[in-house]
Design a protein around this motif. Sequence first.
Motif, PDB file in Angstrom:
ATOM      1  N   LEU A   1      -3.724  -7.084 -22.033  1.00  0.00           N
ATOM      2  CA  LEU A   1      -2.384  -7.418 -21.569  1.00  0.00           C
ATOM      3  C   LEU A   1      -2.359  -7.635 -20.064  1.00  0.00           C
ATOM      4  CD1 LEU A   1      -0.284  -4.927 -23.742  1.00  0.00           C
ATOM      5  CD2 LEU A   1      -0.345  -7.420 -23.951  1.00  0.00           C
ATOM      6  N   MET A   2      -3.109  -6.816 -19.320  1.00  0.00           N
ATOM      7  CA  MET A   2      -3.191  -6.989 -17.868  1.00  0.00           C
ATOM      8  C   MET A   2      -3.756  -8.358 -17.511  1.00  0.00           C
ATOM      9  SD  MET A   2      -4.533  -3.297 -16.444  1.00  0.00           S
ATOM     10  CE  MET A   2      -4.926  -3.997 -14.830  1.00  0.00           C
TER      11      MET A   2
ATOM     12  N   GLU B   1      -0.772 -12.422 -11.190  1.00  0.00           N
ATOM     13  CA  GLU B   1      -1.241 -11.513 -10.153  1.00  0.00           C
ATOM     14  C   GLU B   1      -0.342 -11.576  -8.921  1.00  0.00           C
ATOM     15  OE1 GLU B   1      -5.367 -11.229  -9.370  1.00  0.00           O
ATOM     16  OE2 GLU B   1      -5.952 -11.870 -11.386  1.00  0.00           O
ATOM     17  N   PRO B   2      -0.268 -10.463  -8.159  1.00  0.00           N
ATOM     18  CA  PRO B   2      -0.951  -9.194  -8.397  1.00  0.00           C
ATOM     19  C   PRO B   2      -0.339  -8.422  -9.566  1.00  0.00           C
ATOM     20  CG  PRO B   2       0.509  -8.983  -6.521  1.00  0.00           C
ATOM     21  CD  PRO B   2       0.541 -10.426  -6.909  1.00  0.00           C
ATOM     22  N   VAL B   3      -1.166  -7.600 -10.188  1.00  0.00           N
ATOM     23  CA  VAL B   3      -0.757  -6.783 -11.331  1.00  0.00           C
ATOM     24  C   VAL B   3      -0.530  -5.349 -10.860  1.00  0.00           C
ATOM     25  CG1 VAL B   3      -1.460  -5.913 -13.591  1.00  0.00           C
ATOM     26  CG2 VAL B   3      -2.099  -8.231 -12.894  1.00  0.00           C
TER      27      VAL B   3
ATOM     28  N   ALA C   1      -2.719  -5.105  -1.629  1.00  0.00           N
ATOM     29  CA  ALA C   1      -1.754  -4.692  -0.608  1.00  0.00           C
ATOM     30  C   ALA C   1      -2.502  -3.958   0.495  1.00  0.00           C
ATOM     31  CB  ALA C   1      -0.686  -3.773  -1.216  1.00  0.00           C
ATOM     32  N   ASP C   2      -1.904  -3.934   1.666  1.00  0.00           N
ATOM     33  CA  ASP C   2      -2.434  -3.130   2.764  1.00  0.00           C
ATOM     34  C   ASP C   2      -2.368  -1.663   2.348  1.00  0.00           C
ATOM     35  OD1 ASP C   2      -2.834  -1.616   5.062  1.00  0.00           O
ATOM     36  OD2 ASP C   2      -1.729  -3.003   6.349  1.00  0.00           O
TER      37      ASP C   2
ATOM     38  N   LEU D   1      -7.212  -8.827 -10.071  1.00  0.00           N
ATOM     39  CA  LEU D   1      -8.215  -8.535 -11.097  1.00  0.00           C
ATOM     40  C   LEU D   1      -9.531  -9.224 -10.820  1.00  0.00           C
ATOM     41  CD1 LEU D   1      -5.948  -8.810 -14.277  1.00  0.00           C
ATOM     42  CD2 LEU D   1      -6.437  -6.789 -12.885  1.00  0.00           C
ATOM     43  N   GLY D   2      -9.529 -10.310 -10.069  1.00  0.00           N
ATOM     44  CA  GLY D   2     -10.755 -11.064  -9.840  1.00  0.00           C
ATOM     45  C   GLY D   2     -11.143 -11.835 -11.070  1.00  0.00           C
TER      46      GLY D   2
END
Length: 421
Positions: free
Chosen positions: A144-145, A150-152, A390-391, A413-414
């Motif tokens: 599902l992810m 993205e981002p997730v 994120a930072d 996720l890449g």
Amino acid sequence: MTGWMGKRLLAHLSKTGFDLGSSWFVPSRVLAPLRRNGLDPVPELARMQAQGPVTRLPLPVTVWLVTGYEASKQVLVDADAFSNDFGHLRDLGLFADEAPGGLGFSDPPEHTRLRKVLTPEFTMRRLSRLVPRIEQIVADQLDLMSMKDEPVDLVEHFAMPVPALTICELLGVPASEREEFQRRSVSRFDLGGAATTSLSAVSESIVYFRELVRAQRANPNDGLLGELIRKHGDALDDDELAGLADGLLTGGFETTASMISLGTLAMLRDPSLFERVQSGDEAVNGVVDELLRHQTVVQVAFLRIARRDVEIAGTRIRAGDIVACSLSQANRDPGVYPDPDVIDPSRPAGQHLAFGYGAHRCIGAELAKMELRIAYPALARRFPELRLAADPATLDFRKLSIVYGLHSLPVHLGAHSSPIL
């Protein structure tokens, strides 16, 4: 129960005009056990520990904070000297409500009776039957992810659903009710809302479990509630079974969800850990145990009340005093753990206090470790290029909590495989 207790206390104090949310006037050492500096306890706890393992907090009632490892073990293991009975907190005027049920706020012989009923259901042999289902739950969530834009948010789409669905399997929640069960689980731990809103969700949860118990009495399935009804149905009433189920939800959902997300963040900060969990079961075990020690998501143990005068690490505790153990700082005690702020999977396993100690040690500890041993490697192997989106300085950690965690963890996720159909 830890999240429940914290929210009850916050609600009580807010009603009496003592607002911990506006804490500029509250001494920092009172709030220090409930705060973190990213993945680490706040420095003030280490300073208190360096001055001695037991510190009196500046509060209207006598409360002792225990930060030392050995001193914490002494408190946690001594059920004769220290009571967990919820009635004592009520007598002190902290709560006016009924006891929440379950194991956390009971003493022997009641605690012994309930624990004896549950313990056989939480042996590794019994829990092993859940492994295929947990593996499937994890795989489904990773699929599902992979389909999300993205981002997730790893908290929303992985860390929370995995333990929620695992508890559904454990308790025997019908498939038709699992989506609603997840919603209830999340809402009761919504620390961003008002305390009274969260407390309402807790009350709804108890009502739900009572209904589930009644349904299981009529037609018990193969889940834990069905097993308990078949084996002990005459000895346990509906309220006791509902309380046990709610205690398992409290202890097994929020804590495991926090460990999945915080452990993932720690591995992203140290790629060698990410590589370790990809390499095999033996390496995974060491990483999981050390992450449990390092993070200690249950920051403070259940409050204890001294039954009699007792000495802890040279400090005299009087009968009626409240004692709080900072598990997060005890697990960073430099006298026990060299370089305690370093994540070192080669440390001897099983010594930490992340699950408590003694008779009240978390009964679901093996289930939690099982979930982590499945979730971390599956995540690392499926998304080997996983990275923060994120930072790190902007990550949204809980500001004041008994159970520490992240509100969200945005990740990229890449390169990853297509969903497994």
